[in-house]
Design a protein around this motif. Structure first.
Motif, PDB file in Angstrom:
ATOM      1  N   ALA A  74      72.312  37.472  -0.475  1.00  0.00           N
ATOM      2  CA  ALA A  74      72.582  37.745   0.941  1.00  0.00           C
ATOM      3  C   ALA A  74      73.846  37.044   1.426  1.00  0.00           C
ATOM      4  O   ALA A  74      74.669  37.654   2.124  1.00  0.00           O
ATOM      5  CB  ALA A  74      71.393  37.332   1.804  1.00  0.00           C
ATOM      6  N   ALA A  75      74.012  35.778   1.076  1.00  0.00           N
ATOM      7  CA  ALA A  75      75.203  35.053   1.519  1.00  0.00           C
ATOM      8  C   ALA A  75      76.461  35.694   0.940  1.00  0.00           C
ATOM      9  O   ALA A  75      77.452  35.884   1.655  1.00  0.00           O
ATOM     10  CB  ALA A  75      75.121  33.582   1.126  1.00  0.00           C
ATOM     11  N   THR A  76      76.416  36.047  -0.326  1.00  0.00           N
ATOM     12  CA  THR A  76      77.580  36.667  -0.961  1.00  0.00           C
ATOM     13  C   THR A  76      77.949  37.967  -0.256  1.00  0.00           C
ATOM     14  O   THR A  76      79.122  38.210   0.069  1.00  0.00           O
ATOM     15  CB  THR A  76      77.301  36.921  -2.454  1.00  0.00           C
ATOM     16  N   GLU A  77      76.970  38.812  -0.001  1.00  0.00           N
ATOM     17  CA  GLU A  77      77.248  40.085   0.663  1.00  0.00           C
ATOM     18  C   GLU A  77      77.766  39.866   2.083  1.00  0.00           C
ATOM     19  O   GLU A  77      78.724  40.528   2.521  1.00  0.00           O
ATOM     20  CB  GLU A  77      76.007  40.972   0.681  1.00  0.00           C
ATOM     21  N   ALA A  78      77.166  38.954   2.824  1.00  0.00           N
ATOM     22  CA  ALA A  78      77.619  38.679   4.190  1.00  0.00           C
ATOM     23  C   ALA A  78      79.048  38.140   4.197  1.00  0.00           C
ATOM     24  O   ALA A  78      79.869  38.541   5.035  1.00  0.00           O
ATOM     25  CB  ALA A  78      76.669  37.690   4.871  1.00  0.00           C
ATOM     26  N   VAL A  79      79.363  37.252   3.278  1.00  0.00           N
ATOM     27  CA  VAL A  79      80.708  36.675   3.218  1.00  0.00           C
ATOM     28  C   VAL A  79      81.728  37.757   2.849  1.00  0.00           C
ATOM     29  O   VAL A  79      82.827  37.807   3.422  1.00  0.00           O
ATOM     30  CB  VAL A  79      80.752  35.471   2.256  1.00  0.00           C
ATOM     31  N   GLN A 109      79.476  26.688  -3.094  1.00  0.00           N
ATOM     32  CA  GLN A 109      80.616  26.894  -3.986  1.00  0.00           C
ATOM     33  C   GLN A 109      80.421  28.161  -4.818  1.00  0.00           C
ATOM     34  O   GLN A 109      81.372  28.920  -5.029  1.00  0.00           O
ATOM     35  CB  GLN A 109      80.800  25.691  -4.896  1.00  0.00           C
ATOM     36  N   ARG A 110      79.209  28.402  -5.270  1.00  0.00           N
ATOM     37  CA  ARG A 110      78.939  29.620  -6.053  1.00  0.00           C
ATOM     38  C   ARG A 110      79.211  30.876  -5.228  1.00  0.00           C
ATOM     39  O   ARG A 110      79.749  31.862  -5.738  1.00  0.00           O
ATOM     40  CB  ARG A 110      77.500  29.611  -6.551  1.00  0.00           C
ATOM     41  N   VAL A 111      78.822  30.853  -3.951  1.00  0.00           N
ATOM     42  CA  VAL A 111      79.089  32.000  -3.084  1.00  0.00           C
ATOM     43  C   VAL A 111      80.591  32.230  -2.987  1.00  0.00           C
ATOM     44  O   VAL A 111      81.069  33.361  -3.146  1.00  0.00           O
ATOM     45  CB  VAL A 111      78.460  31.813  -1.686  1.00  0.00           C
ATOM     46  N   ALA A 112      81.346  31.164  -2.741  1.00  0.00           N
ATOM     47  CA  ALA A 112      82.806  31.292  -2.639  1.00  0.00           C
ATOM     48  C   ALA A 112      83.384  31.912  -3.908  1.00  0.00           C
ATOM     49  O   ALA A 112      84.247  32.799  -3.854  1.00  0.00           O
ATOM     50  CB  ALA A 112      83.436  29.934  -2.357  1.00  0.00           C
ATOM     51  N   GLU A 113      82.908  31.466  -5.046  1.00  0.00           N
ATOM     52  CA  GLU A 113      83.421  31.986  -6.310  1.00  0.00           C
ATOM     53  C   GLU A 113      83.021  33.448  -6.515  1.00  0.00           C
ATOM     54  O   GLU A 113      83.815  34.257  -6.995  1.00  0.00           O
ATOM     55  CB  GLU A 113      82.935  31.106  -7.461  1.00  0.00           C
ATOM     56  N   LYS A 114      81.799  33.814  -6.129  1.00  0.00           N
ATOM     57  CA  LYS A 114      81.332  35.197  -6.297  1.00  0.00           C
ATOM     58  C   LYS A 114      82.123  36.189  -5.448  1.00  0.00           C
ATOM     59  O   LYS A 114      82.241  37.354  -5.815  1.00  0.00           O
ATOM     60  CB  LYS A 114      79.846  35.300  -5.967  1.00  0.00           C
TER      61      LYS A 114
END
Length: 175
Positions: free
Chosen positions: A101-106, A134-139
């Motif tokens: 969810a965080a990855t998609e929202a970002v 950090q993982r979200v930022a990288e994804k």
């Protein structure tokens, strides 16, 4: 996971309050606004501030929704119009983490930011201990630029942080 972002509405206050209360143990270490006494009045105040900030173009805050449930928040803030740079932050309620969810929202927020502003650079700053952020930022394809000493305030005070960025040319090259 079906995720959408939308500007906060007054009616989101009870949902925001519930999401924060559920997530205090996980969010509080990274975000000083998240505290044990967080109240519905805090949620109302935040939504009012976000509304004013949007009108004044000083911040652009969004609720993250999945299947009609408010599952977190993300926003663009710390806006520097002279240098056309801003910060992007996010959190997802505890019961919905680890599902993308965080990855998609970002991803949606980065696209929104470049489509609706003049920013050339969007930064994501995560405490060095906050590995999930950090993982979200990288994804999302943000570039890790380095560690900045004492760059961010966490629930435990000042912390070193990892700086990530997405710049407008990055998006144009990926199209």
């Amino acid at each position: 996971m079906d995720v959408t972002i939308q500007p906060f509405r007054e009616s989101d206050a009870p949902k925001l309050y519930a999401a924060v209360r559920e997530s205090i143990a996980e969010v509080q270490p990274w975000m000083p606004w998240c505290h044990d006494q967080y109240s519905e009045a805090d949620a109302i105040s935040w939504i009012e501030l976000a509304s004013r900030g949007r009108a004044e173009k000083t911040m652009f805050e969004f609720a993250i929704f999945s299947a009609e449930a408010l599952i977190g928040a993300c926003g663009i803030n710390h806006i520097n119009l002279n240098d056309r740079v801003a910060n992007l932050g996010y959190w997802v309620r505890s019961s919905r983490t680890g599902r993308g969810a965080a990855t998609e929202a970002v991803k949606q927020l980065i696209s929104w930011g470049f489509d609706n502003t003049e920013f050339n650079r969007i930064e994501i700053v995560a405490a060095v201990e906050n590995v999930p952020s950090q993982r979200v930022a990288e994804k999302v394809g943000a570039v890790r630029e380095g560690i900045l000493r004492m760059r961010t305030m966490t629930g435990n005070g000042p912390s070193d942080a990892v700086m990530y960025s997405v710049v407008r040319p990055d998006l144009e090259e990926s199209k």
